[in-house]
Design an enzyme around this catalytic site. Sequence first.
Site, PDB file in Angstrom:
ATOM      1  N   TYR A 154       0.841  -1.212   0.000  1.00  0.00           N
ATOM      2  CA  TYR A 154       0.000   0.000   0.000  1.00  0.00           C
ATOM      3  C   TYR A 154       0.872   1.256   0.000  1.00  0.00           C
ATOM      4  O   TYR A 154       0.631   2.191  -0.773  1.00  0.00           O
ATOM      5  CB  TYR A 154      -0.895  -0.046   1.250  1.00  0.00           C
ATOM      6  CG  TYR A 154      -1.934   1.052   1.345  1.00  0.00           C
ATOM      7  CD1 TYR A 154      -3.184   0.915   0.741  1.00  0.00           C
ATOM      8  CD2 TYR A 154      -1.692   2.211   2.076  1.00  0.00           C
ATOM      9  CE1 TYR A 154      -4.151   1.900   0.854  1.00  0.00           C
ATOM     10  CE2 TYR A 154      -2.650   3.203   2.196  1.00  0.00           C
ATOM     11  CZ  TYR A 154      -3.882   3.043   1.593  1.00  0.00           C
ATOM     12  OH  TYR A 154      -4.839   4.031   1.709  1.00  0.00           O
ATOM     13  N   LYS A 158       0.938   3.876  -3.011  1.00  0.00           N
ATOM     14  CA  LYS A 158       0.531   5.279  -2.785  1.00  0.00           C
ATOM     15  C   LYS A 158       1.681   6.247  -3.114  1.00  0.00           C
ATOM     16  O   LYS A 158       1.427   7.349  -3.587  1.00  0.00           O
ATOM     17  CB  LYS A 158       0.050   5.470  -1.340  1.00  0.00           C
ATOM     18  CG  LYS A 158      -1.293   4.800  -1.034  1.00  0.00           C
ATOM     19  CD  LYS A 158      -2.418   5.315  -1.913  1.00  0.00           C
ATOM     20  CE  LYS A 158      -3.801   4.898  -1.423  1.00  0.00           C
ATOM     21  NZ  LYS A 158      -4.862   5.171  -2.417  1.00  0.00           N
TER      22      LYS A 158
HETATM   23  P1  NAD Z   1     -13.533   1.431   1.008  1.00  0.00           P
HETATM   24  O1  NAD Z   1     -13.000   0.059   1.123  1.00  0.00           O
HETATM   25  O2  NAD Z   1     -14.615   1.874   1.939  1.00  0.00           O
HETATM   26  O3  NAD Z   1     -14.015   1.717  -0.476  1.00  0.00           O
HETATM   27  C1  NAD Z   1     -13.232   1.347  -1.573  1.00  0.00           C
HETATM   28  C2  NAD Z   1     -14.142   1.095  -2.760  1.00  0.00           C
HETATM   29  O4  NAD Z   1     -13.295   0.702  -3.858  1.00  0.00           O
HETATM   30  C3  NAD Z   1     -15.133  -0.053  -2.526  1.00  0.00           C
HETATM   31  O5  NAD Z   1     -16.430   0.364  -2.934  1.00  0.00           O
HETATM   32  C4  NAD Z   1     -14.596  -1.174  -3.411  1.00  0.00           C
HETATM   33  O6  NAD Z   1     -15.618  -2.008  -3.951  1.00  0.00           O
HETATM   34  C5  NAD Z   1     -13.907  -0.381  -4.512  1.00  0.00           C
HETATM   35  N1  NAD Z   1     -12.896  -1.180  -5.209  1.00  0.00           N
HETATM   36  C6  NAD Z   1     -11.971  -2.021  -4.675  1.00  0.00           C
HETATM   37  N2  NAD Z   1     -11.289  -2.633  -5.650  1.00  0.00           N
HETATM   38  C7  NAD Z   1     -11.781  -2.166  -6.831  1.00  0.00           C
HETATM   39  C8  NAD Z   1     -11.500  -2.430  -8.190  1.00  0.00           C
HETATM   40  N3  NAD Z   1     -10.573  -3.329  -8.561  1.00  0.00           N
HETATM   41  N4  NAD Z   1     -12.203  -1.774  -9.140  1.00  0.00           N
HETATM   42  C9  NAD Z   1     -13.155  -0.878  -8.785  1.00  0.00           C
HETATM   43  N5  NAD Z   1     -13.488  -0.597  -7.519  1.00  0.00           N
HETATM   44  C10 NAD Z   1     -12.808  -1.245  -6.558  1.00  0.00           C
HETATM   45  O7  NAD Z   1     -12.256   2.381   1.131  1.00  0.00           O
HETATM   46  P2  NAD Z   1     -12.088   3.960   1.406  1.00  0.00           P
HETATM   47  O8  NAD Z   1     -11.563   4.117   2.770  1.00  0.00           O
HETATM   48  O9  NAD Z   1     -13.299   4.705   0.977  1.00  0.00           O
HETATM   49  O10 NAD Z   1     -10.885   4.236   0.412  1.00  0.00           O
HETATM   50  C11 NAD Z   1     -11.009   4.936  -0.810  1.00  0.00           C
HETATM   51  C12 NAD Z   1      -9.633   5.410  -1.224  1.00  0.00           C
HETATM   52  O11 NAD Z   1      -9.108   6.274  -0.229  1.00  0.00           O
HETATM   53  C13 NAD Z   1      -8.602   4.290  -1.395  1.00  0.00           C
HETATM   54  O12 NAD Z   1      -7.756   4.576  -2.488  1.00  0.00           O
HETATM   55  C14 NAD Z   1      -7.827   4.332  -0.100  1.00  0.00           C
HETATM   56  O13 NAD Z   1      -6.539   3.811  -0.243  1.00  0.00           O
HETATM   57  C15 NAD Z   1      -7.812   5.826   0.138  1.00  0.00           C
HETATM   58  N6  NAD Z   1      -7.521   6.236   1.513  1.00  0.00           N
HETATM   59  C16 NAD Z   1      -8.328   5.820   2.526  1.00  0.00           C
HETATM   60  C17 NAD Z   1      -8.026   6.227   3.819  1.00  0.00           C
HETATM   61  C18 NAD Z   1      -8.858   5.818   4.985  1.00  0.00           C
HETATM   62  O14 NAD Z   1      -8.414   6.038   6.108  1.00  0.00           O
HETATM   63  N7  NAD Z   1     -10.048   5.269   4.786  1.00  0.00           N
HETATM   64  C19 NAD Z   1      -6.916   7.046   4.055  1.00  0.00           C
HETATM   65  C20 NAD Z   1      -6.117   7.441   2.990  1.00  0.00           C
HETATM   66  C21 NAD Z   1      -6.440   7.026   1.717  1.00  0.00           C
END
Ligand code: NAD
Length: 259
Positions: A154, A158
């Site tokens: 990850y 990133k």
């Molecule tokens: P989440 O797991 O709630 O949502 C992620 C979504 O992506 C889900 O709906 C899933 O079905 C979809 N997904 C996964 N693989 C996929 C694929 N191959 N094709 C299409 N869709 C796909 O996660 P989140 O927390 O909402 O994260 C969203 C983004 O934000 C990610 O890139 C994550 O790395 C980033 N992020 C999250 C956080 C956090 O603390 N939640 C912090 C920094 C960055």
Amino acid sequence: MRLEQRVAVITGAGRGIGRAIAERYAREGARVAVADLDSATAEEAAAAIRDAGGEALALAMDVTDEQAVDAGVQRVVDTWGRLDIAFANAGIQHIESLDKLALENWRKVMSVHLDGAFLLTRAALRHMYAGQGGTLLYMGSVHSMEASPLKAPYVAAKHGLLGLCRAVAKEGAGHGVRSNIICPGFVRTPLVDKQIPEQARELGISEEEVIRNVMLKNTVDGEFTTVEDISELAVTLAAFPSAALTGQSVVVSHGWHMG
Ligand code: NAD
């Protein structure tokens, strides 16, 4: 409304941060394509936007599938005649120490984040270059700047997105395309809720300690970042009126990372 007349596609928008951004973009007047691997949640999110008076389209899309991404983006352009904003948000996490990590799991994380962002970028640029330009946005993380144990793929992915964002800013400039990356701290979504017990197990500490002493330890106030915080920034970056703001990473993390 700050995004009137704009057309946006957001990947991973069936739930979590992506869904919140999709809903917010729609409230700001954008027509929004909600793309997700999970077509049921994509349909649900698009229906919720339409119920609230917005315009939305659900796309069943695995971002690692070249044809699905090209076809999905083409459908957006066929439906609404343009594409202004493409947001590579889909992401997954895998918690494991490097010495135990299988190549397959390394590749899976890299593929969703990096192949997925590349494929969306390429499909979007082809339309934006032929039209009036546009904006690429990427979902990075504080892990685009810092490392944490147990998250090597990850963290590497990133960090890679920073490079892609900057490359797009350079190549896209002559075509009216801007590119920026949002780098959030921890946000309470299903992605984070899943890793709390996993980290507790790997580190041999309680879930409460994972939240307090691992996730929020270096914030200035012990607070989670929220989907509203991210959505606010996502609107600002999409609506920004000039190429003064391109190739930038913006960290929203309650001061976890400063710089
Ligand atoms: P989440 O797991 O709630 O949502 C992620 C979504 O992506 C889900 O709906 C899933 O079905 C979809 N997904 C996964 N693989 C996929 C694929 N191959 N094709 C299409 N869709 C796909 O996660 P989140 O927390 O909402 O994260 C969203 C983004 O934000 C990610 O890139 C994550 O790395 C980033 N992020 C999250 C956080 C956090 O603390 N939640 C912090 C920094 C960055």
